[in-house]
Structures are given as C-alpha cells and as structure tokens.
Design an enzyme around this catalytic site. Sequence first.
Site, mmCIF file in Angstrom:
data_model
loop_
_atom_site.group_PDB
_atom_site.id
_atom_site.type_symbol
_atom_site.label_atom_id
_atom_site.label_comp_id
_atom_site.label_asym_id
_atom_site.label_seq_id
_atom_site.Cartn_x
_atom_site.Cartn_y
_atom_site.Cartn_z
ATOM 1 N N HIS A 22 -3.682 -2.232 -6.325
ATOM 2 C CA HIS A 22 -4.298 -2.501 -5.017
ATOM 3 C C HIS A 22 -4.941 -1.231 -4.445
ATOM 4 O O HIS A 22 -5.968 -1.289 -3.800
ATOM 5 C CB HIS A 22 -3.242 -3.026 -4.036
ATOM 6 C CG HIS A 22 -2.648 -4.350 -4.452
ATOM 7 N ND1 HIS A 22 -2.713 -5.472 -3.670
ATOM 8 C CD2 HIS A 22 -2.006 -4.728 -5.587
ATOM 9 C CE1 HIS A 22 -2.129 -6.488 -4.294
ATOM 10 N NE2 HIS A 22 -1.682 -6.059 -5.455
ATOM 11 N N ASP A 42 -4.610 -5.770 3.000
ATOM 12 C CA ASP A 42 -4.164 -6.440 1.782
ATOM 13 C C ASP A 42 -3.607 -7.836 2.066
ATOM 14 O O ASP A 42 -3.032 -8.080 3.126
ATOM 15 C CB ASP A 42 -3.062 -5.599 1.145
ATOM 16 C CG ASP A 42 -2.949 -5.851 -0.332
ATOM 17 O OD1 ASP A 42 -3.514 -5.068 -1.102
ATOM 18 O OD2 ASP A 42 -2.310 -6.861 -0.724
#
Length: 480
Positions: free
Chosen positions: A19, A122
Amino acid sequence: EGTMGQLHVLFFPFMAHGHMIPTLDMAKLFALRGVKPTIITTALNAPIFTKTIDRIKNLGIEISLIVIRFPALEAGLPEGCENADQVHSEEMISKFFKATGMLQEQLEHVLRETRPDCLVADMFFPWATDVAAKFNIPRLIFHGTSFFALCASETIRLYEPQKSVSSDSEHFILPRFPHEIKLTRMQLAGHDREHGDTYLSKVFIQVKESELTSYGVIVNSFYELEPAYADHYRMVLGRKAWHIGPLSLCNREVEDKGQRGKEAAIDKHDCLTWLDSKKPDSVLYVCFGSMPNFTDAQLYEIAKGLEASGQQFIWVVRRGEKEEEENEKWQPEGFEERMKGKGLIIRGWAPQVLVLDHEAVGGFVTHCGWNSVLEGVSAGLPMVTWPLFAEQFYNEKLVTEILKIGLSIGAHEWTRKATDGIEREAIEKAAKQIMVGEEAEEMRSRARAFKDTARKAVEEGGSSYTDLNTLIEELNSYRH
Ligand code: UDP
C-alpha cells in the site's frame, strides 16, 4: 490552480509495503502535475518514504511527510510492530487493525493543521470518510488493486453467489459479470467473507460501507488492460473512479526505479551484473511479495521444483521472523552451491522493478499481489500465478483467464502461511511451461503488447494521463 494556489492532497496509506509503495508513486505523480502532496505515516515506516523524498527533491519534486505515532502497545502488539509484514497470526492482524483504528484523532489533528483540499485514504481506514466530512473535503479511496478485483468484491457483496453453494470448495459463478468467472469460498478475499462477530469483521463491514459513501476511488490500473471491468465498475456498478496507473511507471520520468520499499538485501549492481551475463528471456524471477509466506517445507519444494525445471532463476526467499536465523533447513542439501551461476537467491528484499525490467528476465512466478502483477505487465512478462491470500485469487483469474498471460500453479486455498502443498512437480512443470515452448512465446507476445500499451497509457494524452487530469480538475472545481 489560479488564484487559490496549489491543490493540496493528503495521502494516508495502510502500513504495508503493497500500500505504501504505490502511494509514494502516486504522490510523485501528483507532484509532477503541479499538486502539493503530503503523506502521513508512522515513525518506523517513515524511512520507506524519506529516502525517496530526499532523493527526488534535487529533481524539483517536493513531497511532504507527516509522522504520527502508531499505538502498538495500546493495541497489545509488541513495541516496534508498525508494519503488516511483522504480523504473523490472525490474532496479531486483529490487533494491528485495532491500532490503526486508534489513528483517527491524530488524522484529525493533521487535517486541522494542514487544511488539505482532499484526503486519499486507504480502504482499510473506513472511518477516514467521516473525518474528511468534518473538514468538508472529499475523501478518495485507494485500494491498491485491479478494477477486476473491485468488481468481484462488489458483485459478491451485492448478489452473495457464495451462498448458493454448500461447501467451501464448490465453485460458484460471479453473476452479471463481463466474463464467466468461477470462484470458491476458499478463494474469497478476507473482506468478502462471511462475517462473524470479531473486531476484524466489523472493520471489513465498515470498509464496504465507506466505499459507498466516499467521493470516489483511485485505481492503480490502466483502461486498456481491463476495459470491460473499468466500464463495469463505473457504468454498471455505478462507482466514481479514476485509473491513473501503472503507478510504478512514473519512476521512469524521475529516474528513481531502484529504491522501492526497504533497502534491498542485495547490491542492485551485483544483481544487474548477474543478469547482464544472461541471454534475453532466460531467467525466471520468483517472488511472493512483501509478506513472508512460506513454511520451510514449502520452500524446500520450490527449491526442488526450480532445480528440476533446469531454468535459470532469481528467487526471493522471505522467512519473516526466521529471516535472521542461521538455520536454513528449507534448502535441499548443497542446493545453493549446485545452483551457482544458474540460480540467484535473494534473502530478504529484492529491487523488484529493476529485475523485472531487465531483458534477461523472461518470466515471473508471482503471488498476484496487484503491484507485482502490474509491474509484471509493465515489464511485458508472462507469469506463473500462485495466489495466497487477500484478493490475489481474483487477480489470478484476470491474468490467466482474461489477459491470458499466465498459467496457474493450481493453488486452491486462501492462506497466510502457505501450506497449500504445491508439489515440486507442479513447480517444475510451470517453470518450464512459462519459459520455453510455443505457449510461452504466445503469452510473452501478448504480455509485450500490454507493456507497450501501459507505457502509452501514462504518456501525455494516454488514458491514465487523461484520467488523472480529469481528477485534478474535479478536485480543483470542488474547492470553488
Ligand atoms: N517488492 C520489492 N522487493 C521484494 C518484494 C516486494 O520491491 O523483495 C515490492 C514489489 O515490487 C511491489 C510490492 O513490494 O511493489 C509488493 O506489493 P504486492 O501488491 O505485489 O504484494 P503484497 O506485498 O502487498 O502482498
């Protein structure tokens, strides 16, 4: 731009390499388009960003970093546990999510201090939508996966086809999907599973809800790779989304390809020199992402399979907490010695994009983490797919059945610690099949075509380039 000054975008990635790496690329890309990017992370994850940030400053690319405190101890994690690759059990995963759930106040504080125009947070921070709303700014979601996987998740949520079968290993078809895709319950991503009453289940339910209430979704993909799913996601499932990838290609522009994530466990020049001595398309690259995932027994099978295949290879061996141990029981007797010159083992972190882009590399054995798949596509490589967990089984379907640039190793079951029992014969067969022969050539030429399209997509006028423009324009008009 204009009188209001630079658009300021705040990026808040989940603390896992899969990520954080694309988020850093995304921040670079936004900076290259005149946006002011700021990234938020925690102290022990900061080095993943700071080295790059310092290096590209000389090129006139400014990225700010804000460091917040990770409440490891409060969540019952060992001190210093701030990255998902340090988390080795279901219990720890749950605690890790608990810790991230405690970051809300600090995020609010950052927003109050910096007053950004947009928050890109996220998927695993579902509460970020409410935080952004408090400050009247749009919250965009970054999942770090494909349109295909996003469509699969959404279809599973809407139609629950997994409920139509009576066992975990029985196949069901994804309804109203652009292609006929079969999955089993054992292959569902964690956030698409039956939910019990655990902390993690609740987070996953919130993840789904926040997808519906956020302003939109940024996707690290390009239109030409999965047009049916880019359209399906936006037009049929009705999501606002922009595709701006492959993000890793932005490094071409800033000459910064070598350093992504951790410090590499091998000198990148040694690694490239080794590859320089090999013929084009003659080396298989084997790597399963940033999480340590195999038992010693499975590593042993891989070693046996690779040796039997007769192919040259670079194999990245990650053993998690065992990485420091001298004991290398996973190695067949004399394996590394016998493989000298033929196989290179990297213990730890590899300079993956540099390796994939080297012309000597001709195939990729991947766990189908989306960054890896896209990096493989961008390098024009056929792949052996060996999904383990998360949404990797969905990505495998895209690679093998739709793009037809990969062969499945035959993994059936979602697992954090692969004891799936893939035997040496399967590994040997797949390694040969992806490297030599007519089928390999066909897949390679299809993969090469995607490599070219990927490059065009991010160039001026390309599909990803244009979609990023659209997004920036929209964010600018949102400000007014
Ligand atoms: N990566 C790397 N060296 C390694 C392992 C991984 O540079 O030894 C990078 C890889 O290039 C990719 C990311 O780490 O950008 C891994 O993300 P992916 O989505 O493929 O898998 P995950 O780690 O999230 O399972």
